[in-house]
Design a protein around this motif. Structure first.
Motif, PDB file in Angstrom:
ATOM      1  N   PRO A  78       0.826  -1.219   0.000  1.00 16.25           N
ATOM      2  CA  PRO A  78       0.000   0.000   0.000  1.00 16.25           C
ATOM      3  C   PRO A  78       0.857   1.264   0.000  1.00 16.25           C
ATOM      4  O   PRO A  78       1.733   1.435   0.844  1.00 16.25           O
ATOM      5  CB  PRO A  78      -0.837  -0.131   1.286  1.00 16.25           C
ATOM      6  N   GLU A  79       0.561   2.167  -0.948  1.00 17.37           N
ATOM      7  CA  GLU A  79       1.336   3.408  -1.070  1.00 17.37           C
ATOM      8  C   GLU A  79       0.961   4.427  -0.011  1.00 17.37           C
ATOM      9  O   GLU A  79       1.756   5.301   0.323  1.00 17.37           O
ATOM     10  CB  GLU A  79       1.113   4.003  -2.467  1.00 17.37           C
ATOM     11  N   SER A  80      -0.275   4.328   0.521  1.00 16.11           N
ATOM     12  CA  SER A  80      -0.736   5.328   1.488  1.00 16.11           C
ATOM     13  C   SER A  80      -0.022   5.231   2.823  1.00 16.11           C
ATOM     14  O   SER A  80      -0.222   6.081   3.686  1.00 16.11           O
ATOM     15  CB  SER A  80      -2.247   5.178   1.698  1.00 16.11           C
ATOM     16  N   LEU A  81       0.805   4.202   3.026  1.00 19.92           N
ATOM     17  CA  LEU A  81       1.527   4.086   4.293  1.00 19.92           C
ATOM     18  C   LEU A  81       2.648   5.111   4.414  1.00 19.92           C
ATOM     19  O   LEU A  81       3.177   5.330   5.504  1.00 19.92           O
ATOM     20  CB  LEU A  81       2.114   2.673   4.432  1.00 19.92           C
ATOM     21  N   SER A  82       3.005   5.717   3.309  1.00 23.48           N
ATOM     22  CA  SER A  82       4.144   6.638   3.347  1.00 23.48           C
ATOM     23  C   SER A  82       3.876   7.871   4.193  1.00 23.48           C
ATOM     24  O   SER A  82       4.817   8.530   4.651  1.00 23.48           O
ATOM     25  CB  SER A  82       4.509   7.059   1.920  1.00 23.48           C
ATOM     26  N   ARG A  83       2.615   8.205   4.433  1.00 23.86           N
ATOM     27  CA  ARG A  83       2.332   9.386   5.246  1.00 23.86           C
ATOM     28  C   ARG A  83       2.367   9.096   6.746  1.00 23.86           C
ATOM     29  O   ARG A  83       2.307  10.018   7.549  1.00 23.86           O
ATOM     30  CB  ARG A  83       0.961   9.949   4.868  1.00 23.86           C
ATOM     31  N   LEU A  84       2.466   7.833   7.130  1.00 26.45           N
ATOM     32  CA  LEU A  84       2.504   7.469   8.560  1.00 26.45           C
ATOM     33  C   LEU A  84       3.953   7.522   9.032  1.00 26.45           C
ATOM     34  O   LEU A  84       4.602   6.505   9.241  1.00 26.45           O
ATOM     35  CB  LEU A  84       1.900   6.080   8.771  1.00 26.45           C
ATOM     36  N   HIS A  85       4.439   8.724   9.223  1.00 29.38           N
ATOM     37  CA  HIS A  85       5.859   8.876   9.548  1.00 29.38           C
ATOM     38  C   HIS A  85       6.184   8.470  10.982  1.00 29.38           C
ATOM     39  O   HIS A  85       7.356   8.360  11.338  1.00 29.38           O
ATOM     40  CB  HIS A  85       6.292  10.327   9.306  1.00 29.38           C
ATOM     41  N   ASN A  86       5.157   8.244  11.831  1.00 31.21           N
ATOM     42  CA  ASN A  86       5.390   7.804  13.215  1.00 31.21           C
ATOM     43  C   ASN A  86       5.279   6.287  13.377  1.00 31.21           C
ATOM     44  O   ASN A  86       5.367   5.787  14.505  1.00 31.21           O
ATOM     45  CB  ASN A  86       4.393   8.480  14.155  1.00 31.21           C
ATOM     46  N   LEU A  87       5.062   5.570  12.303  1.00 29.45           N
ATOM     47  CA  LEU A  87       4.861   4.120  12.377  1.00 29.45           C
ATOM     48  C   LEU A  87       6.149   3.432  12.838  1.00 29.45           C
ATOM     49  O   LEU A  87       7.217   3.652  12.282  1.00 29.45           O
ATOM     50  CB  LEU A  87       4.432   3.588  11.013  1.00 29.45           C
ATOM     51  N   VAL A  88       6.003   2.573  13.869  1.00 26.51           N
ATOM     52  CA  VAL A  88       7.147   1.862  14.439  1.00 26.51           C
ATOM     53  C   VAL A  88       7.100   0.377  14.106  1.00 26.51           C
ATOM     54  O   VAL A  88       8.135  -0.234  13.832  1.00 26.51           O
ATOM     55  CB  VAL A  88       7.199   2.071  15.972  1.00 26.51           C
ATOM     56  N   ASN A  89       5.900  -0.193  14.125  1.00 23.07           N
ATOM     57  CA  ASN A  89       5.749  -1.637  13.911  1.00 23.07           C
ATOM     58  C   ASN A  89       4.713  -1.847  12.820  1.00 23.07           C
ATOM     59  O   ASN A  89       3.565  -1.422  12.949  1.00 23.07           O
ATOM     60  CB  ASN A  89       5.307  -2.321  15.223  1.00 23.07           C
ATOM     61  N   LEU A 100       8.211  -5.706  -3.907  1.00 21.31           N
ATOM     62  CA  LEU A 100       8.158  -4.421  -3.221  1.00 21.31           C
ATOM     63  C   LEU A 100       8.729  -3.352  -4.147  1.00 21.31           C
ATOM     64  O   LEU A 100       9.796  -3.542  -4.736  1.00 21.31           O
ATOM     65  CB  LEU A 100       8.975  -4.455  -1.919  1.00 21.31           C
ATOM     66  N   PRO A 101       8.046  -2.225  -4.284  1.00 24.03           N
ATOM     67  CA  PRO A 101       8.645  -1.121  -5.049  1.00 24.03           C
ATOM     68  C   PRO A 101       9.809  -0.511  -4.275  1.00 24.03           C
ATOM     69  O   PRO A 101       9.911  -0.668  -3.053  1.00 24.03           O
ATOM     70  CB  PRO A 101       7.478  -0.142  -5.201  1.00 24.03           C
ATOM     71  N   ASP A 102      10.688   0.167  -4.975  1.00 22.75           N
ATOM     72  CA  ASP A 102      11.874   0.708  -4.315  1.00 22.75           C
ATOM     73  C   ASP A 102      11.534   1.810  -3.322  1.00 22.75           C
ATOM     74  O   ASP A 102      12.320   2.108  -2.425  1.00 22.75           O
ATOM     75  CB  ASP A 102      12.866   1.220  -5.364  1.00 22.75           C
ATOM     76  N   ASN A 103      10.341   2.435  -3.452  1.00 22.69           N
ATOM     77  CA  ASN A 103       9.940   3.486  -2.510  1.00 22.69           C
ATOM     78  C   ASN A 103       8.855   3.012  -1.547  1.00 22.69           C
ATOM     79  O   ASN A 103       8.058   3.799  -1.055  1.00 22.69           O
ATOM     80  CB  ASN A 103       9.434   4.702  -3.282  1.00 22.69           C
ATOM     81  N   ALA A 104       8.783   1.707  -1.297  1.00 21.35           N
ATOM     82  CA  ALA A 104       7.724   1.165  -0.436  1.00 21.35           C
ATOM     83  C   ALA A 104       7.794   1.729   0.975  1.00 21.35           C
ATOM     84  O   ALA A 104       6.763   1.986   1.603  1.00 21.35           O
ATOM     85  CB  ALA A 104       7.819  -0.364  -0.401  1.00 21.35           C
ATOM     86  N   LEU A 105       8.989   1.938   1.494  1.00 27.59           N
ATOM     87  CA  LEU A 105       9.148   2.419   2.867  1.00 27.59           C
ATOM     88  C   LEU A 105       9.506   3.893   2.912  1.00 27.59           C
ATOM     89  O   LEU A 105      10.101   4.365   3.894  1.00 27.59           O
ATOM     90  CB  LEU A 105      10.226   1.592   3.583  1.00 27.59           C
ATOM     91  N   TYR A 106       9.125   4.609   1.877  1.00 36.07           N
ATOM     92  CA  TYR A 106       9.443   6.038   1.834  1.00 36.07           C
ATOM     93  C   TYR A 106       8.762   6.770   2.995  1.00 36.07           C
ATOM     94  O   TYR A 106       7.589   6.561   3.285  1.00 36.07           O
ATOM     95  CB  TYR A 106       8.987   6.617   0.503  1.00 36.07           C
TER      96      TYR A 106
END
Length: 753
Positions: A78-89, A100-106
């Protein structure tokens, strides 16, 4: 200025209103999200697992730190996860991801744990391993287990995982069958833990990492390890290779070497010799469930820092006095479930720090004169011991707990001595007697257990005069003979079960003989013997109890009989009232039925009124009348009607025949068209049957019409004052018919019939 200030006020209020609306929308979306998923109070932990999702649901706030979207149907990260900059787990396991795309964990800079297990990854290139982990600068744990990578051999540069922060990489159940060529850990500069359990690995080659500390390769298919395999892992401290059923270690001391290794687990393998000399820093070694048959002299001489050694469940048959030489730091030694028959007396002196020794499930026949200055716990259970020497414990100067249960000991020698022994377990042996000298020299004894032995004679309190610290006595499951007249039995019972120095529960003391008290507790068997005054008092109490019970039963019987009689009377009254009500209901129904019959008799229409007029064809076949048809409605006298009777209407054919036969017009016997019609119309007579065409109504004698006719005849014969003229009416309108008119209007028409 006023205009500018007003404009600013309007803009500020507008922004505040928009912000409030956005907050309301966020609260609404978060509420919808928490209706679909599980949320904690502050909405930082969201669990959306097992919801059949294919995309991230709306409403995820920026405060989310833990997100579980496992066991769903995601096919793309999911691309919308990139806005969750506080996500730890982040747990996205058990989905259908293939890459996985290269920007998956952007923008996921705070991410620490990423679980991608149980997906459909089958190639390292699909992960974009060079770039995908770089944005997650704080990533520590990556789980890729239960995928199908199949190999980690000869990985090219573009297939290497690169992450400067990753510490734990989990690759269990990934069908990896080889590790060779370039090291797959070269891009993970801070890797600490690598798990490769449950993979069909045959060999490990060129595994290079300066930071790896723990390596797990259990339940694989390893057969051997080169002597230099661990040399390229200078920081390795923890190695677990259990359940590799074909793994062997060569007899050479240089077979396997690691200067840093402190923990090794090679249990459930095919090890014939420990060969741990190559690990000088080893602290804990587990080698149970192997094929070790014997231990050489100085087998552990190089393991001077070893503290825990487990050699249980092997085939060790004998020990040498210098087998454990050099183990100066060893504290725990487990030799249980072997075939050891003799233990050299001085073999334990080579381990000055040993505190716990397990020798259970061996073939030791006697408790030898073991010598140790440090052993505190000695387990020799289930060893077929049949002899224990008087001075067997004198060499164990620090012994605290001794377990001799489940052996063949038949007696304990007098004055067995130990100044430190506190817990002595003699359960399930064959001991039948002790005396006041048996535990005389065990002045520190705190707990004694003799469950499941063969004691019959009751012990004496004096047996434990020299054991002031005794707190626990386990005496159950013995064949005690209860002699209640013996004062010693009651005295020992009080010593064992009464407070404040209670040592055993009274329900554990069971009598085995004589037969009349078998399976009873000591107290149940001897209560009346120990308390004779209460026995006599109890006889009187029993008599009074019987008398009171008889009186109580009598009162209960009287009370029950009274209640039953009152209930019978009440039931009889209820039944009588019910019968009366039923009879009244029957009378009302009978009257209603009679009234209904009378009303039906009065209101029932004459069946003759229900006959439809003749059809057109029937009217044509009917004979024409020479006189007016009005006479058909006239009522003839009863005398005339009785003379005429009933007969069928003749058809046109019969009329023609009769006309031909008489040579004149047709004769109508049933109609008397004479001049006396006016006179008969004035007289009272019965109403004649109406006939329409060829149809005739035949009444039954018991029909309502017949009864009503008879009543009318009776009324007519007895009353001359009223004449009622009834005309027939049809209940339904006649359908229109084509009428046939004659030339002369005065002539009788066929439709008049």
């Amino acid at each position: 200025m006023l205009r500018l200030s007003s404009v600013w006020i309007i803009l500020i209020s507008w922004n505040l209103l928009a912000f409030a609306r956005s907050l309301d929308d966020d609260d609404k979306t978060i509420g919808d999200l928490c209706f679909l998923c599980r949320c904690n109070l502050d909405k930082t932990d969201i669990d959306c697992s097992r919801r059949g999702l294919t995309d991230i649901p709306n409403g995820l706030g920026l405060q989310v730190t833990k997100l579980n979207i496992s066991n769903n149907e995601f096919t793309k990260f999911p691309e919308s996860l990139s806005r969750l900059h506080n996500l730890v787990n982040l747990d996205i396991s058990s989905n259908q991801l293939k890459g996985l795309p290269d920007n998956a964990l952007y923008n996921l800079t705070a991410l620490v744990v990423l679980n991608l297990s149980r997906n459909y990854f089958d190639s390292w290139l699909n992960l974009n391993p060079n770039d995908v982990l770089l944005p997650a600068t704080h990533l520590k744990i990556l789980d890729l287990s239960y995928n199908k990578f199949q190999t980690m051999g000869n990985l090219a540069n573009q297939e290497l995982l690169i992450s400067p922060s990753l510490e734990t990489l989990i690759l269990d159940h990934c069908e990896i069958n080889s590790i060779h060529g370039r090291s797959p850990l070269s891009g993970l500069i801070n890797i600490r833990v690598l798990k490769l359990n449950f993979n069909p690995l045959l060999r490990i080659q060129n595994l290079i990492s300066s930071s790896l500390r723990s390596l797990f390769v259990s339940n694989c298919e390893l057969t051997t390890l080169n002597h230099n395999e661990l040399m390229f892992l200078p920081s390795l401290t923890h190695l677990k290779m259990s359940n590799n059923y074909r793994l062997e270690l060569a007899s050479s001391a240089n077979n396997l070497f690691s200067q840093s290794l402190k923990y090794i687990d090679i249990s459930y393998c095919n090890i014939l010799q420990p060969n741990l000399k190559g690990f000088p820093s080893l602290r804990k070694a587990i080698l149970n469930h192997n094929m070790v048959r014997y231990l050489e002299s100085n087998a552990f001489a190089n393991n001077t820092e070893l503290e825990y050694l487990d050699l249980s469940n092997n085939n060790i048959a004998s020990l040498r006095y210098d087998t454990f030489r050099g183990l100066k730091m060893l504290k725990h030694l487990d030799l249980s479930w072997n075939e050891i028959a003799v233990i050299p007396e001085d073999s334990l002196l080579e381990m000055p720090s040993l505190t716990q020794l397990k020798l259970s499930r061996n073939y030791l026949s006697r408790v030898g004169h073991l010598r140790s200055m440090s052993v505190t716990i000695l387990d020799m259970s289930s060893c077929e011991l049949n002899t224990i020497g008087k001075d067997s414990l004198e060499g164990l100067q620090s012994i605290v707990e001794l377990d001799l249960s489940q052996n063949l000991l038949s007696y304990i020698p007098d004055s067995i001595s130990s100044n430190t022994l506190k817990y002595l377990n003699l359960n399930y042996n064959r001991i039948s007697s002790i005396n006041n000298l048996t535990f005389f020299m065990l002045n520190r004894l705190t707990s004694l257990s003799v469950v499941g032995n063969r004691f019959t004679m009751i012990w004496r309190r004096s047996f434990f005069d020299s054991n002031p610290y005794l707190e626990r006595l386990d005496l159950s499951d013995n064949m005690w003979r209860c002699d209640c007249s013996d004062e010693n039995m009651r005295d020992f019972y009080d010593f064992v079960t009464l407070e404040p120095n209670k040592k055993e529960e009274s329900f554990n003391l069971i009598c085995n003989s004589p037969a009349n008290v078998n399976t009873q507790t000591w107290l149940e068997a001897c209560y009346f013997t120990w308390n004779p005054t209460e026995k006599t008092a109890n006889a009187d109490t029993l008599i009074w109890f019987i008398v009171v019970m008889i009186i109580g039963l009598s009162l209960c019987i009287i009370l029950v009989s009274g209640i039953r009689s009152s209930m019978k009377r009440r039931l009889a009254a209820i039944q009588a009232e019910r019968e009366r009500q039923v009879e009244e209901a029957r009378d009302r129904l009978r009257q209603m039925r009679i009234r209904a019959e009378q009303e039906a008799l009065c209101n029932t229409p004459d069946p003759r009124d229900l006959i439809a007029p003749p059809s057109y064809d029937e009217a044509l076949s009917m004979p024409k009348l020479n006189v007016s048809c009005h006479s058909l409605n006239e009522t003839g006298s009863g005398k005339t009607r009785r003379k005429r009777g009933r007969r069928k209407t003749k058809s046109s054919g019969d009329l023609l025949e009769e006309t031909d036969r008489n040579g004149d017009a047709p004769v109508y016997d049933d109609l008397e068209l004479t001049e006396t019609q006016e006179e008969d119309r004035q007289r009272r007579r019965r109403r004649r049957n109406r006939r329409y065409g060829s149809h005739e109504i035949a009444e039954l004698d018991q029909s309502p019409g017949a009864r009503r006719r008879r009543m009318s005849e009776y009324i007519v014969e007895n009353d001359d004052s009223v004449i009622v003229e009834v005309q027939a009416q049809l209940e339904r309108p006649l359908r229109p018919r084509n009428r046939r008119y004659s030339i002369d209007d005065n002539d009788v028409r066929e439709s008049d019939f």
